[in-house]
Design a protein around this motif. Structure first.
Motif, short mmCIF file in Angstrom:
data_model
loop_
_atom_site.label_atom_id
_atom_site.label_comp_id
_atom_site.label_asym_id
_atom_site.label_seq_id
_atom_site.Cartn_x
_atom_site.Cartn_y
_atom_site.Cartn_z
N THR A 61 0.67 -1.18 -0.01
CA THR A 61 -0.13 -0.01 0.12
C THR A 61 0.89 1.32 0.03
OG1 THR A 61 -0.14 -0.30 2.50
CG2 THR A 61 -1.93 -1.03 1.05
N GLY A 62 2.21 1.14 0.00
CA GLY A 62 2.82 2.22 -0.20
C GLY A 62 3.82 2.79 0.95
N HIS A 63 3.76 2.02 2.03
CA HIS A 63 4.33 2.16 3.25
C HIS A 63 5.88 1.92 3.43
CE1 HIS A 63 -0.04 2.44 3.85
NE2 HIS A 63 0.41 3.41 4.82
N GLU A 64 6.68 2.54 4.06
CA GLU A 64 7.91 1.95 4.31
C GLU A 64 8.31 1.83 5.74
OE1 GLU A 64 10.67 4.20 1.36
OE2 GLU A 64 9.56 5.88 2.10
N ASN A 65 9.20 0.97 5.95
CA ASN A 65 9.55 0.61 7.32
C ASN A 65 10.40 1.55 7.86
OD1 ASN A 65 7.54 -1.40 7.80
ND2 ASN A 65 9.17 -2.97 7.20
N CYS A 66 10.75 1.92 9.02
CA CYS A 66 11.50 2.78 9.92
C CYS A 66 11.65 2.31 11.23
CB CYS A 66 11.30 4.13 9.63
SG CYS A 66 9.82 4.62 10.70
N TYR A 67 12.42 2.98 12.16
CA TYR A 67 12.29 2.64 13.52
C TYR A 67 12.89 3.68 14.38
CZ TYR A 67 13.37 0.48 17.89
OH TYR A 67 13.18 -0.02 19.22
N PHE A 68 12.06 3.85 15.50
CA PHE A 68 12.15 5.14 16.50
C PHE A 68 12.37 4.40 17.74
CE2 PHE A 68 9.72 6.88 12.94
CZ PHE A 68 10.08 8.37 12.96
N PRO A 69 12.96 5.45 18.62
CA PRO A 69 13.73 4.90 19.86
C PRO A 69 12.44 4.61 20.69
CG PRO A 69 14.62 7.38 19.23
CD PRO A 69 13.43 6.82 18.50
N VAL A 70 12.81 3.48 21.63
CA VAL A 70 12.00 3.02 22.64
C VAL A 70 11.94 4.06 23.86
CG1 VAL A 70 13.81 1.92 24.15
CG2 VAL A 70 11.55 0.95 24.13
N PHE A 71 12.76 5.09 24.00
CA PHE A 71 12.64 6.02 25.07
C PHE A 71 12.15 7.29 24.41
CE2 PHE A 71 16.26 3.52 26.82
CZ PHE A 71 15.90 3.03 27.59
N ILE A 72 11.09 8.02 25.25
CA ILE A 72 10.28 9.26 24.60
C ILE A 72 10.38 10.03 25.83
CG2 ILE A 72 8.32 10.14 23.54
CD1 ILE A 72 7.64 7.05 22.53
N PRO A 73 10.86 11.34 25.33
CA PRO A 73 10.79 12.49 26.50
C PRO A 73 9.39 12.72 27.05
CG PRO A 73 12.09 13.06 24.57
CD PRO A 73 11.54 11.85 24.21
#
Length: 510
Positions: A61-73
């Motif tokens: 459907t046109g989406h790309e994978n990425c990754y964000f940190p497990v810790f969020i301010p």
């Protein structure tokens, strides 16, 4: 009487049966941390299959994978009041980055290592991804942004149950930003349909897709949609959600873009997710009193070959015969992919291995003994139809080459039969009710497996909705969703007596 492989039946104690399946099928085990589990290879293999099949659909459907940190301010959450209120009681927070000895043989946080700002262990990623979108989106040419990540999240649940509700779980979460509300709504419904088709086609899991009522919306969302599955005990399980967030998060996180006329606008965003909870759904929808029954599309091994070894000179020839069978099966294509066949050579009694794979739910178990080899045959057990009418194990003899040729069609038949069985249960488990007295009678304390009710309602809001929720809570009920595909209205709201505006499902849920 059939002597089943599990120590407890669904009829006797459904909750204990569920835990027994997980243990006996080697799906998962306790980790030593309350609410967290070790997912064992067979359970994780099912999750890998879910990842593979759903990831292909998401990318298509046109989406790309990425990754964000497990810790969020923490400050990221504080910018979105409704969101932080919805998750505040479930957040795990990191306040220090180092431990020191306490002089008594233990460890304590080092006061000198206190963080300037507490970090939240990811309960969901709308806030941190929203801040990234604010950096990435400057012009209408940057839109839409279509991303997905496979990750773990932590929500500090008080009452936990493996796969269904755990403090840490695995999932995918999609996040998108769009130039218009219309486009974002289309994306929300597109992904809901991806989930519906994935559940029904790949998991053999019939579901009802529809919009959640206001009180069940994702914190900060304008609209939340879900797919709801019915377990064998009649309870509902929310198997996936898709959220239209409007400009709520964009406003809090300053996701703005210059449109083609040179004016600044807020982006409209969405989010959607499916988690390891789907494995719990597979157990409770397809499992039986002998363990798991895994749909072939998501089974790590679709055919398991068990040679009847006896510690004799004949064993070497028997293993060679079985290996040839495995290689022939691997050259076949089943359900659109190369067939997955395993030759189990563990030094364990063959009957123990057979029942081990029955409990795991391998779609087809093939036993091969010396007589089978001499005749060029195999003995085939279909996991979806384990017993004959007389209660005996349904092990069917077949010519080896004939079985190899028919295995793909057999796997397709098993996938279809599991879906058809569950779909019939879902249809039979939804009952219409036209007034509140009928709701109370249907969910009477002595009612066994009442399933769901479909009622008409006026979609009240505010205090009127709160009153409905309290009324349902007294019967341990919740509003599930308003089915996207529903019959025309012909009555009034069962809760308020006002003219009905839609039909909604009501039931007990996990």
């Amino acid at each position: 009487m059939i002597k089943h492989a599990l120590p407890v039946t669904r009829e006797a104690d459904f909750a204990a049966w569920y835990q027994s399946v997980i243990a006996e099928a080697d799906m998962a085990e306790e980790s030593g941390v309350r609410g967290c589990m070790v997912i064992r290879p067979w359970g994780y293999g099912i999750w890998e299959r879910i990842q593979r099949l759903l990831d292909d659909r998401i990318k298509a459907t046109g989406h790309e994978n990425c990754y964000f940190p497990v810790f969020i301010p923490l400050s990221y959450f504080e910018q979105e009041a409704a969101h932080v209120e919805g998750f505040a009681k479930e957040m795990a927070v990191v306040t220090h980055h180092r431990l020191i000895a306490d002089g008594k043989g233990g460890l304590v946080p080092d006061p000198a290592a206190k963080l300037e700002e507490p970090l939240v262990v990811r309960p969901t990623s709308e806030t941190v991804i929203g801040h990234a979108f604010a950096r990435w989106v400057q012009s209408w040419r940057d839109l839409p942004v279509l991303i997905n990540q496979w990750a773990n999240v932590v929500r500090w649940e008080m009452r936990t149950r493996m796969f269904l509700r755990t403090a840490e779980f695995l999932w995918q979460e999609g996040h998108t930003a769009h130039a218009s509300a219309e486009e974002a709504r289309e994306e929300t419904l597109r992904m809901l349909e991806v989930y519906r088709d994935f559940a029904e086609s790949d998991l053999a899991l019939p579901v009802v897709a529809g919009e959640k009522p206001e009180n069940e919306r994702f914190p900060g969302a304008v609209a939340t949609y879900s797919i709801e599955a019915m377990m064998q005990d009649g309870k509902a399980l929310q198997a996936g959600t898709s959220h239209f967030l409007g400009t709520n998060f964009a406003s809090a996180q300053n996701i703005r873009f210059q449109n083609s006329a040179g004016e600044l606008e807020l982006a409209n965003t969405t989010s959607w997710g499916v988690s390891t909870r789907t494995i719990g759904a597979l157990i409770m929808v397809h499992g039986d009193d002998d363990g798991m029954r895994v749909p072939p599309r998501v089974a790590p091994w679709q055919v398991v070959i068990v040679p009847m070894l006896r510690d004799t000179p004949e064993d070497e020839a028997l293993v060679a015969y079985c290996r040839t069978l495995q290689q022939a099966l691997a050259r076949q294509s089943a359900l659109g992919e190369p067939l997955r066949a395993l030759l189990d050579l563990k030094p364990v009694k063959s009957t123990t291995k057979r029942w081990g794979w029955v409990k795991k739910g391998a779609p087809i178990v093939v036993e091969v003994g010396g007589r089978d080899m001499a005749a060029g045959n195999v003995s085939v057990i279909r996991r979806d139809r384990l017993y004959r009418a007389d209660g005996k194990l349904d092990s069917v003899g077949a010519a080896r080459d004939g079985f190899v040729a028919e295995a793909p069609a057999l796997l397709e038949a098993i996938q279809r039969s599991l879906y058809d069985e569950a779909a019939a249960r879902l249809r039979a488990g939804i009952t219409p009710a036209s007034d509140w007295a009928a709701v109370e009678a249907h969910f009477a304390p002595d009612a066994r497996n009442p399933g769901w009710l479909e009622v008409q309602w006026a979609r009240p809001t505010g205090a009127a909705l709160d009153a409905v929720v309290e009324k349902l809570k007294a019967l341990k009920l919740t509003l599930r969703n308003a089915p996207s595909d529903q019959a025309p209205l012909d009555g009034t709201c069962v809760f308020t007596g006002a003219p009905a505006v839609e039909r909604v499902l009501v039931g007990r849920a996990y």
